[in-house]
Design an enzyme around this catalytic site. Structure first.
Site, mmCIF file in Angstrom:
data_model
loop_
_atom_site.group_PDB
_atom_site.id
_atom_site.type_symbol
_atom_site.label_atom_id
_atom_site.label_comp_id
_atom_site.label_asym_id
_atom_site.label_seq_id
_atom_site.Cartn_x
_atom_site.Cartn_y
_atom_site.Cartn_z
ATOM 1 N N ASP A 218 16.060 1.548 -8.363
ATOM 2 C CA ASP A 218 17.379 1.098 -8.803
ATOM 3 C C ASP A 218 18.159 0.728 -7.544
ATOM 4 O O ASP A 218 17.894 1.240 -6.450
ATOM 5 C CB ASP A 218 18.113 2.160 -9.635
ATOM 6 C CG ASP A 218 19.215 1.508 -10.491
ATOM 7 O OD1 ASP A 218 19.576 0.332 -10.214
ATOM 8 O OD2 ASP A 218 19.725 2.148 -11.431
HETATM 9 C C1 BGC Z 1 21.956 -0.466 -12.384
HETATM 10 C C2 BGC Z 1 20.733 -1.191 -12.891
HETATM 11 C C3 BGC Z 1 20.852 -2.658 -12.559
HETATM 12 C C4 BGC Z 1 20.998 -2.794 -11.050
HETATM 13 C C5 BGC Z 1 21.099 -4.225 -10.571
HETATM 14 C C6 BGC Z 1 22.212 -0.747 -10.924
HETATM 15 O O1 BGC Z 1 23.455 -0.246 -10.526
HETATM 16 O O2 BGC Z 1 21.794 0.917 -12.585
HETATM 17 O O3 BGC Z 1 20.601 -1.012 -14.277
HETATM 18 O O4 BGC Z 1 19.741 -3.346 -13.044
HETATM 19 O O5 BGC Z 1 22.184 -2.117 -10.649
HETATM 20 O O6 BGC Z 1 22.334 -4.780 -10.885
#
Ligand code: BGC
Length: 668
Positions: A218
């Site tokens: 993530d």
């Molecule tokens: C979120 C993800 C997301 C990623 C990219 C993160 O903060 O938890 O779900 O895909 O950011 O934007």
């Protein structure tokens, strides 16, 4: 080229960390770039300046879950994939298949359900819809990411059986669709950060669930990508200046060997190969208008009619007041955070859509200063005045906050809005409340004062049109709740979360959602699987056909006994009558959604298999199926069981359960 032999060690290491916010490294053109974008509620394609391309705002996964419709989940995914092709996106960072452990989770609108079976089924349909169109799905967030508070630090403390039966189960199921990627979550599990949790990423995800795609972190969850590589994380995202030097020094120090690095590089080269192969079949098939119409259709399928006293709905005629004081004209299309979609607004107002569909005389009133923070409405008296004598008064309400990065603190809507409804109910008995929220709301302050309640959810850009279609009866509501609505926050099994500042103990164990309320006979506001229709359905004639030692076909008849056509979600629960281990009173193991014309009936058939009966045995570290008597319950909600059948499971060897080499139905 995309060939490992042609890459220098520096290039290999650079491939393991992102090149930009959403893109992979290209080694000066030697490698094909993989372009990712957020979902799951549309394509959030970043422009260079960190603004986003406009795209179709699709309904939230929480609404799709309330539709209980695999076809709609697939349709949403296909629509998103179509736009990915147009916008040049290769992988959509979706779907989120975390379990709604608590209604407070600020990101519940991005998840499907409190139930692993329903989550897994809809997750599978979504992945299929995306990948059949040549776009990769990235399933997230692996694993036990069930709240947003301090999400990078609070460790989810979960026991093995609960982990396997509840939180891992949707991930196990969706592997059937071979997602291209899985995203590791922010939160540590049992004390270890997920980006470096080898036990979870390697032993569980890769070895046990047989995931053979690429694992991405993530965003910003990785502190040292070398630890990620050790745990079999393939890609650290997004680009950060420190990442490559950290990897390089880990290699120079001998902490990482080239062989270890190559295994990860190969996973990313395989991803590139998938993209290149998929590029050959990619085609834009839908117009902007067709995507919008899909958004409307899905939205209609997932709105849930919670209350309909005196058949206040559907509205066909009469004098109707639409109060837009609270939400104003900008109806929310989704929740906040990385899934937010910038879409074009709808052409008509909500009131206009109602006018178009009915003979009602519709008045709108939206001239107040009421805010989500509970600001004061100086025009309450005008709203009250306008409500006099109306045949229906429609009011929108919203939860206080619903966004990634924070949890809700209450299930209640702002007190000022509760009071507003109370004041209006003093002068008018015909109030219909429309709730915009991705999770359960405590409706106790106003439920008894109003005649109609619709759970709209976050319905995407077609929200007004879809809602007006439901309200006027152009579409018969067919959504049912994918999570229980408790009486209040105090009644939830997770009310004591956050005892210690570093951990969240999953003390309720298996008793998540209805598994808790139904096992301990707790009163709830609206049960799991509940939702009304403008027609009525009768269930009859359950029949169970044994097809093998573990497989059964259950069939039953559902008849539409009302005046209008409709869709009915029928739900099948398994209740073990006795067991050697603690089990929830019943668990959802199959469901079907069927269109049935007024006066007609349909023979519904669903399948049960080993997983419908199995428990995770911590003694054997495997799923096992116990001998015993299982009740097969078919109903319209978890609390409205219409039909009962029985399956008796008995093996000739009565000691089989304790003989490891001869366990009934033993299966990984
Ligand atoms: C979120 C993800 C997301 C990623 C990219 C993160 O903060 O938890 O779900 O895909 O950011 O934007």
């Amino acid at each position: 080229m995309d060939n490992i032999k042609e890459l220098t060690i520096e290039e290999k290491l650079k491939l393991l960390v992102g090149a930009k916010w959403f893109e992979t490294y290209t080694a000066n053109g030697k490698l094909t770039e993989i372009r990712m974008a957020d979902g799951p509620h549309g394509v959030r394609k970043m422009k260079d300046d960190q603004t986003y391309e406009k795209s179709t705002a699709m309904p939230s996964l929480s609404l799709i879950a309330n539709s209980w419709d695999r076809e709609l989940a697939k349709l949403s995914a296909e629509t998103i994939a179509d736009e990915c092709v147009e916008l040049g996106v290769d992988v959509i960072l979706a779907p989120g298949i975390n379990i709604k452990r608590t209604p407070l989770c600020g990101r519940n609108f991005e998840y499907f359900s409190e139930d692993p079976y329903l989550t897994g089924e809809l997750g599978k349909a979504f992945i299929k819809g995306v990948q059949d169109r040549g776009i990769g799905a990235c399933v997230k967030h692996f694993v036990c990411n069930n709240c947003e508070t301090d999400r990078r630090f609070l460790s989810s403390e979960v026991d093995k059986r609960t982990f396997n039966e509840i939180y891992l189960e949707p991930f196990r199921k969706v592997m059937e669709e071979k997602p291209w990627m899985v995203m590791s979550s922010y939160n540590p599990v049992n004390g270890v950060d997920m980006f470096r949790n080898k036990k979870m990423l390697k032993d569980v995800l890769r070895d046990k669930l047989k995931f053979d795609g690429a694992i991405v972190s993530d965003w910003y969850s990785v502190r040292n990508p070398a630890d990620g590589v050790k745990a079999t994380l393939d890609l650290t995202m997004p680009y950060r200046e420190v990442y490559f030097p950290l990897l390089k020094s880990a290699y120079d120090d001998g902490y990482l060997t080239e062989e270890e690095i190559d295994v990860r590089v190969i996973k990313l080269l395989e991803l590139i190969e998938k993209k290149k192969k998929a590029d050959k079949i990619k085609k834009v098939k839908l117009t902007k208008e067709e995507r919008h119409q899909n958004a409307v259709k899905i939205a209609e399928g997932g709105m849930v009619l919670l209350k309909n006293e005196d058949n206040i709905l559907p509205i066909k005629s009469g004098n109707v007041l639409v109060l837009e004081n609270y939400i104003k004209k900008n109806y929310p299309t989704g929740g906040g955070g990385s899934s937010t979609i910038d879409c074009d607004g709808e052409e008509f107002s909500f009131a206009e859509y109602i006018r178009k569909n009915s003979n009602a005389n519709v008045e709108e009133y939206a001239d107040s200063h009421m805010t989500c923070d509970g600001g004061f409405s100086h025009n309450l008296y005008r709203s009250v005045e306008k409500s006099y004598g109306k045949d229906a008064v429609l009011i929108q309400v919203m939860a206080k906050e619903e966004s990634e990065g924070a949890d809700r603190r209450t299930l209640k809507i702002p007190e000022v809005v509760e009071n507003y409804i109370k004041a209006l109910s003093n002068v008018n008995n015909n109030i219909v409340v429309m709730i915009f929220s991705g999770s359960a709301i405590d409706v106790s302050a106003f439920e008894h004062l109003v005649k109609g309640i619709i759970m709209v959810n976050f319905a995407g850009e077609g929200v007004k049109e879809a809602l007006a279609n439901i309200i006027t009866g152009k579409t018969n509501p067919s959504g049912k709740l994918a999570e229980t609505y408790p009486l209040s926050l105090e009644e939830t099994p997770t009310k004591d979360d956050f005892g210690n500042v570093f951990t969240i103990p999953y003390k309720e164990g298996l008793f998540v959602g209805y598994r808790y309320y139904d096992s301990f006979d707790k009163e709830v506001r609206y049960p799991f699987g509940y939702g009304l229709s403008y027609t009525n359905f009768e269930y009859s004639d359950i029949k169970i056909d044994k097809q093998s030692d573990t497989d059964y076909e259950v069939s039953y008849t559902v008849k539409n006994v009302g005046e209008v056509d409709g869709r009915e979600v029928s739900e099948l629960y398994i209740r073990p009558l006795f067991s050697k281990v603690t089990r929830p009173e019943k668990e959802l193991k199959a469901f079907s959604k069927d269109f049935i014309k007024a006066g007609e009936e349909k023979r519904v058939k669903v399948k049960l298999d080993f997983n419908s009966f199995a428990i995770y045995s911590t003694a054997f570290d495997k799923k096992i199926m116990e001998d015993g008597v299982y009740e097969v319950l078919v109903g319209a909600s978890s609390r409205d069981i219409k039909l009962k059948g029985e399956i008796i499971k008995k093996t000739p060897d009565k000691y089989s359960i304790i003989k490891e080499d001869n366990i009934t139905g033993l299966q990984d």
